[in-house]
Motif scaffolding. Structure first.
Motif, PDB file in Angstrom:
ATOM      1  N   ASP A   4       0.624  21.403 -27.298  1.00  0.00           N
ATOM      2  CA  ASP A   4      -0.133  21.158 -26.441  1.00  0.00           C
ATOM      3  C   ASP A   4      -0.135  19.820 -26.164  1.00  0.00           C
ATOM      4  N   ALA A   5       1.039  19.076 -27.352  1.00  0.00           N
ATOM      5  CA  ALA A   5       0.779  17.960 -27.206  1.00  0.00           C
ATOM      6  C   ALA A   5       1.504  17.533 -25.509  1.00  0.00           C
ATOM      7  N   TRP A   6       1.700  17.867 -24.925  1.00  0.00           N
ATOM      8  CA  TRP A   6       2.436  17.827 -23.759  1.00  0.00           C
ATOM      9  C   TRP A   6       0.763  17.363 -23.015  1.00  0.00           C
ATOM     10  N   ARG A   7      -0.251  18.861 -23.187  1.00  0.00           N
ATOM     11  CA  ARG A   7      -1.018  18.468 -22.317  1.00  0.00           C
ATOM     12  C   ARG A   7      -2.416  16.302 -22.326  1.00  0.00           C
ATOM     13  N   ASP A   8      -2.100  15.913 -24.123  1.00  0.00           N
ATOM     14  CA  ASP A   8      -2.563  15.531 -23.970  1.00  0.00           C
ATOM     15  C   ASP A   8      -1.328  13.941 -23.825  1.00  0.00           C
ATOM     16  N   VAL A   9      -0.002  14.095 -23.355  1.00  0.00           N
ATOM     17  CA  VAL A   9       0.702  13.584 -22.616  1.00  0.00           C
ATOM     18  C   VAL A   9       0.414  12.963 -21.323  1.00  0.00           C
ATOM     19  N   ILE A  61       2.367  19.661 -17.810  1.00  0.00           N
ATOM     20  CA  ILE A  61       1.286  20.680 -17.717  1.00  0.00           C
ATOM     21  C   ILE A  61       1.909  21.809 -17.570  1.00  0.00           C
ATOM     22  N   VAL A  62       2.688  22.128 -16.899  1.00  0.00           N
ATOM     23  CA  VAL A  62       3.683  23.109 -16.778  1.00  0.00           C
ATOM     24  C   VAL A  62       4.592  23.017 -17.631  1.00  0.00           C
ATOM     25  N   LEU A  63       4.720  22.259 -18.821  1.00  0.00           N
ATOM     26  CA  LEU A  63       6.139  21.930 -19.800  1.00  0.00           C
ATOM     27  C   LEU A  63       4.962  22.272 -20.775  1.00  0.00           C
ATOM     28  N   ALA A  64       3.599  22.353 -21.086  1.00  0.00           N
ATOM     29  CA  ALA A  64       3.060  22.797 -22.358  1.00  0.00           C
ATOM     30  C   ALA A  64       2.090  23.700 -22.142  1.00  0.00           C
ATOM     31  N   HIS A  65       2.213  24.340 -20.629  1.00  0.00           N
ATOM     32  CA  HIS A  65       1.873  25.697 -20.489  1.00  0.00           C
ATOM     33  C   HIS A  65       3.110  26.725 -21.200  1.00  0.00           C
ATOM     34  N   TRP A  66       3.779  26.292 -20.626  1.00  0.00           N
ATOM     35  CA  TRP A  66       5.771  27.345 -20.821  1.00  0.00           C
ATOM     36  C   TRP A  66       6.061  26.885 -22.556  1.00  0.00           C
ATOM     37  N   ALA A  78       0.600  -0.962  -0.076  1.00  0.00           N
ATOM     38  CA  ALA A  78      -0.180  -0.247  -0.116  1.00  0.00           C
ATOM     39  C   ALA A  78       1.133   1.236   0.270  1.00  0.00           C
ATOM     40  N   ASP A  79       2.050   1.478   0.522  1.00  0.00           N
ATOM     41  CA  ASP A  79       2.482   2.465   0.677  1.00  0.00           C
ATOM     42  C   ASP A  79       3.267   2.823  -0.871  1.00  0.00           C
ATOM     43  N   ARG A  80       4.112   1.528  -1.498  1.00  0.00           N
ATOM     44  CA  ARG A  80       4.550   1.814  -2.691  1.00  0.00           C
ATOM     45  C   ARG A  80       3.219   2.114  -3.516  1.00  0.00           C
ATOM     46  N   LEU A  81       2.456   1.529  -3.368  1.00  0.00           N
ATOM     47  CA  LEU A  81       1.031   1.863  -3.893  1.00  0.00           C
ATOM     48  C   LEU A  81       1.587   3.667  -3.917  1.00  0.00           C
ATOM     49  N   ALA A  82       0.921   4.156  -2.609  1.00  0.00           N
ATOM     50  CA  ALA A  82       0.802   5.677  -2.442  1.00  0.00           C
ATOM     51  C   ALA A  82       1.892   6.245  -3.035  1.00  0.00           C
ATOM     52  N   GLY A  83       3.342   6.215  -3.152  1.00  0.00           N
ATOM     53  CA  GLY A  83       4.993   6.147  -3.983  1.00  0.00           C
ATOM     54  C   GLY A  83       4.219   6.564  -5.229  1.00  0.00           C
ATOM     55  N   ILE A  84       3.829   5.305  -6.413  1.00  0.00           N
ATOM     56  CA  ILE A  84       3.279   5.106  -7.968  1.00  0.00           C
ATOM     57  C   ILE A  84       2.194   6.698  -7.233  1.00  0.00           C
ATOM     58  N   GLN A  85       1.832   6.869  -6.844  1.00  0.00           N
ATOM     59  CA  GLN A  85       0.220   7.868  -7.237  1.00  0.00           C
ATOM     60  C   GLN A  85       0.847   9.012  -7.241  1.00  0.00           C
ATOM     61  N   MET A  86       2.083   9.496  -5.974  1.00  0.00           N
ATOM     62  CA  MET A  86       3.024   9.989  -5.834  1.00  0.00           C
ATOM     63  C   MET A  86       3.427  10.668  -6.805  1.00  0.00           C
ATOM     64  N   LEU A  87       4.195   9.968  -7.702  1.00  0.00           N
ATOM     65  CA  LEU A  87       5.282  10.644  -8.663  1.00  0.00           C
ATOM     66  C   LEU A  87       4.372  10.559  -9.860  1.00  0.00           C
ATOM     67  N   ALA A  88       3.442   9.526 -10.187  1.00  0.00           N
ATOM     68  CA  ALA A  88       2.538   9.915 -11.357  1.00  0.00           C
ATOM     69  C   ALA A  88       1.937  11.425 -11.123  1.00  0.00           C
ATOM     70  N   SER A  89       1.527  11.394 -10.055  1.00  0.00           N
ATOM     71  CA  SER A  89       0.644  13.598  -9.597  1.00  0.00           C
ATOM     72  C   SER A  89       1.931  14.250  -9.774  1.00  0.00           C
ATOM     73  N   ALA A  90       3.075  14.286  -9.680  1.00  0.00           N
ATOM     74  CA  ALA A  90       3.767  15.352 -10.167  1.00  0.00           C
ATOM     75  C   ALA A  90       4.028  15.201 -11.619  1.00  0.00           C
ATOM     76  N   SER A  91       4.017  13.488 -11.865  1.00  0.00           N
ATOM     77  CA  SER A  91       4.426  13.669 -13.919  1.00  0.00           C
ATOM     78  C   SER A  91       3.418  14.568 -14.288  1.00  0.00           C
ATOM     79  N   ILE A  92       2.315  14.471 -14.142  1.00  0.00           N
ATOM     80  CA  ILE A  92       1.502  15.340 -14.184  1.00  0.00           C
ATOM     81  C   ILE A  92       1.517  16.579 -14.946  1.00  0.00           C
ATOM     82  N   ALA A  93       2.054  17.008 -13.364  1.00  0.00           N
ATOM     83  CA  ALA A  93       1.537  18.032 -13.362  1.00  0.00           C
ATOM     84  C   ALA A  93       3.074  18.923 -13.705  1.00  0.00           C
ATOM     85  N   VAL A  94       4.323  18.653 -13.924  1.00  0.00           N
ATOM     86  CA  VAL A  94       5.117  18.883 -14.292  1.00  0.00           C
ATOM     87  C   VAL A  94       4.543  18.885 -16.200  1.00  0.00           C
TER      88      VAL A  94
END
Length: 88
Positions: free
Chosen positions: A53-58, A44-49, A26-42
């Protein structure tokens, strides 16, 4: 914007740390989710900068994959372990 990047890097780092030092699945699953959420945010920020728009699709595809992986792992953990019984 540099504060945002620092926060995202801290979130990704904490996800990696939790993934590496987890004692339970369960802790590993939480770590995967935290890493995925941070990657998604990165992404989205990359797409904005970059104004690409392809970065948003990714980011959207990564969010969908993270959700599917989470559901699959939870279902795998809920499955009872079948022990083979020898009727000798």
């Amino acid at each position: 914007m540099s504060g945002l990047v620092i926060v995202l890097l801290l979130c990704a780092g904490s996800g990696l740390w939790r993934l590496g030092h987890a004692s339970t699945t369960a802790d590993r699953l939480a770590g995967i989710q935290m890493l995925a959420s941070a990657s998604i945010a990165v992404l989205i920020v990359l797409a904005h900068w970059s104004k690409i728009d392809a970065w948003r699709d990714v980011a959207l595809i990564l969010a969908i994959l993270a959700a599917v992986i989470t559901v699959a792992l939870v279902r795998l953990l809920r499955r009872p372990v079948h022990q083979e019984q020898n009727n000798v």
